[in-house]
Motif scaffolding. Structure first.
Motif, PDB file in Angstrom:
ATOM      1  N   TRP A 153       9.305   0.291   4.680  1.00  0.00           N
ATOM      2  CA  TRP A 153       9.780  -1.017   4.211  1.00  0.00           C
ATOM      3  C   TRP A 153      11.243  -0.941   3.778  1.00  0.00           C
ATOM      4  O   TRP A 153      11.748   0.128   3.442  1.00  0.00           O
ATOM      5  CB  TRP A 153       8.905  -1.535   3.068  1.00  0.00           C
ATOM      6  N   ASN A 163       3.868  -0.856   8.390  1.00  0.00           N
ATOM      7  CA  ASN A 163       4.597  -1.491   7.289  1.00  0.00           C
ATOM      8  C   ASN A 163       4.581  -0.692   5.997  1.00  0.00           C
ATOM      9  O   ASN A 163       5.013  -1.184   4.953  1.00  0.00           O
ATOM     10  CB  ASN A 163       4.122  -2.926   7.048  1.00  0.00           C
ATOM     11  N   PRO A 194       9.916  -1.392  11.755  1.00  0.00           N
ATOM     12  CA  PRO A 194       8.731  -2.150  11.333  1.00  0.00           C
ATOM     13  C   PRO A 194       9.075  -3.386  10.502  1.00  0.00           C
ATOM     14  O   PRO A 194       9.991  -3.369   9.675  1.00  0.00           O
ATOM     15  CB  PRO A 194       7.945  -1.134  10.501  1.00  0.00           C
ATOM     16  N   SER A 195       8.319  -4.433  10.719  1.00  0.00           N
ATOM     17  CA  SER A 195       8.446  -5.652   9.918  1.00  0.00           C
ATOM     18  C   SER A 195       7.358  -5.646   8.843  1.00  0.00           C
ATOM     19  O   SER A 195       6.367  -4.909   8.956  1.00  0.00           O
ATOM     20  CB  SER A 195       8.293  -6.887  10.809  1.00  0.00           C
ATOM     21  N   PRO A 196       7.504  -6.450   7.788  1.00  0.00           N
ATOM     22  CA  PRO A 196       6.510  -6.443   6.701  1.00  0.00           C
ATOM     23  C   PRO A 196       5.094  -6.800   7.140  1.00  0.00           C
ATOM     24  O   PRO A 196       4.129  -6.424   6.459  1.00  0.00           O
ATOM     25  CB  PRO A 196       7.063  -7.497   5.728  1.00  0.00           C
ATOM     26  N   ASP A 197       4.956  -7.533   8.256  1.00  0.00           N
ATOM     27  CA  ASP A 197       3.615  -7.918   8.696  1.00  0.00           C
ATOM     28  C   ASP A 197       3.057  -6.998   9.792  1.00  0.00           C
ATOM     29  O   ASP A 197       2.014  -7.284  10.373  1.00  0.00           O
ATOM     30  CB  ASP A 197       3.610  -9.364   9.192  1.00  0.00           C
ATOM     31  N   ASP A 198       3.742  -5.885  10.069  1.00  0.00           N
ATOM     32  CA  ASP A 198       3.291  -4.955  11.111  1.00  0.00           C
ATOM     33  C   ASP A 198       2.313  -3.950  10.509  1.00  0.00           C
ATOM     34  O   ASP A 198       2.714  -2.935   9.938  1.00  0.00           O
ATOM     35  CB  ASP A 198       4.490  -4.230  11.725  1.00  0.00           C
ATOM     36  N   ASP A 199       1.022  -4.254  10.629  1.00  0.00           N
ATOM     37  CA  ASP A 199       0.006  -3.356  10.067  1.00  0.00           C
ATOM     38  C   ASP A 199      -0.679  -2.528  11.149  1.00  0.00           C
ATOM     39  O   ASP A 199      -1.817  -2.082  10.974  1.00  0.00           O
ATOM     40  CB  ASP A 199      -1.026  -4.147   9.269  1.00  0.00           C
TER      41      ASP A 199
END
Length: 409
Positions: free
Chosen positions: A256, A253, A300-305
């Protein structure tokens, strides 16, 4: 092969990851008994004090960044080993003539001090960190020797000056002879020539990209290498900005998307500065391809760490040295391809290239395509547009060349 020759010393200081685990007052690591044995067995007066002061010096500079620690560790370690093994002296006893001899030494190190390639300093075995018998203080470079180039020699003088200044402030060294030795150095070149960025040609870059894609097709493990090469060039990154290091772990993430649909990459660069790098639509194809190879869907999504570039075991991100090794393998394959196709000069140039050339290549190609210089500057993280101009445009020299071209003989 110089790797197999007997080297009388061992590495003295571990990687930043292991070094920073030591407490300020812990002189030797309990998992590296060979280092303590090596230093204590030396028949050198004050060798233990040399080590203690150097360890304190490196502890101080390891707080800045891993890159800063690595820079000072390499030069301080070489000096210690040379002083102990060659001069048979403590660093506190070194004087001007000694430093001049040391510079002669690093400009032409003996074969048993030089490795063919980079090796880990220490190896893990039964819970211990054991010195790697293949490690050497110097590594062969394009010239076929371990000698330093002009830029590296400048860096050596700078690092040694900081080191001796620290020892003086601790009342351990009597003086700092580095500036006098540097002033009279016969190896340094006062270079007023136009500085051209070291970059790949269109042919070299396309060959590197094509061969990396073929490697990825033949074995999915190389999808990681293809992604790294595309990222270093397209995002104009330093290797450290893709690597796992102290205080920074690149994750998915860090890519973005803003409210207008533009994609960015959050980089953590020199001087502990964060910046957002703009991303091309073409690069997104490589990002999506790489994620698919990892078993991830889409962008990637914002919560993909999840880790951006995980090791094969998936438990940690790759460090700078590991990333550099992967890129150098791809470089070697591209060199062979150019050689087979008869582009011998291009192959020789690519063989001498470093991974940092990819950053220069990306910036140079964007400037050549008339992308606004201030946009390239922002992506590179340069504090001044003058720096970007001097590296990739150099408008003053262009004007100088233009005015010269109008004169008749």
């Amino acid at each position: 092969m110089s790797d197999t020759k007997k080297f009388p010393g061992i590495p003295l200081f571990d990687s930043a990851l292991h070094f920073t685990r030591l407490s300020k007052h812990q002189q030797f690591s309990s998992v590296s008994p060979d280092v303590e044995a090596f230093v204590t067995d030396l028949a050198i007066t004050n060798a233990l004090d040399d080590y203690r002061h150097t360890k304190a010096f490196l502890t101080s500079y390891s707080r800045k960044s891993t890159e800063t620690y690595d820079k000072f560790r390499g030069d301080a370690e070489r000096l210690l080993l040379w002083a102990w093994l060659i001069q048979k002296k403590s660093v506190a006893e070194l004087r001007r003539q000694d430093l001049e001899d040391f510079i002669d030494f690093v400009m032409k190190p003996p074969a048993d001090w030089v490795a063919e390639t980079t090796h880990r300093r220490f190896l893990d075995k039964d819970g211990l960190r054991l010195p790697n018998p293949l490690w050497r203080p110097f590594r062969k470079i394009a010239s076929g020797s371990g000698r330093l180039n002009n830029k590296s020699l400048q860096g050596l003088y700078s690092n040694l000056s900081v080191y001796f200044q620290y020892l003086m402030e601790e009342d351990y060294a009597l003086g700092n002879p580095v500036s006098v030795v540097k002033k009279n150095c016969k190896y340094l070149i006062d270079n007023a020539a136009i500085k051209k960025p070291k970059r790949l040609s269109e042919l070299q870059w396309q060959t590197l990209l094509d061969t990396s894609e073929r490697l990825a097709i033949s074995d999915p493990i190389h999808e990681r290498t293809l992604f790294i090469i595309a990222s270093l060039k397209s995002l104009k990154l330093r290797i450290s900005e893709l690597s796992n290091r102290e205080r920074w772990t690149p994750v998915m993430n860090h890519f973005w998307r803003d409210h207008e649909g533009n994609w960015w990459f959050k980089a953590f660069g020199k001087g502990n500065k964060e910046r957002d790098v703009s991303i091309s639509s073409d690069y997104l194809n490589y990002l999506e391809r790489y994620r698919q190879a990892l078993g991830l869907l889409g962008l990637p999504s914002p919560d993909d760490d999840s880790l951006l570039i995980p090791a094969l075991n998936g438990r940690s991100g790759l460090r700078s040295r590991q990333i550099r090794n992967l890129v150098e393998i791809a470089f070697s394959v591209a060199v062979n391809q150019l050689t087979e196709e008869g582009f011998l000069e291009d192959a020789r140039e690519l063989k001498a290239a470093t991974t940092h050339w990819l950053r220069h290549t990306g910036a140079s190609m964007e400037v050549a395509a008339n992308r606004p210089l201030q946009h390239v500057q922002a992506d590179l993280g340069h504090g001044s547009i003058r720096t970007t101009d001097e590296l990739y445009v150099d408008s003053d020299n262009r004007e100088r060349a233009l005015t010269a071209s109008k004169h008749k003989i």
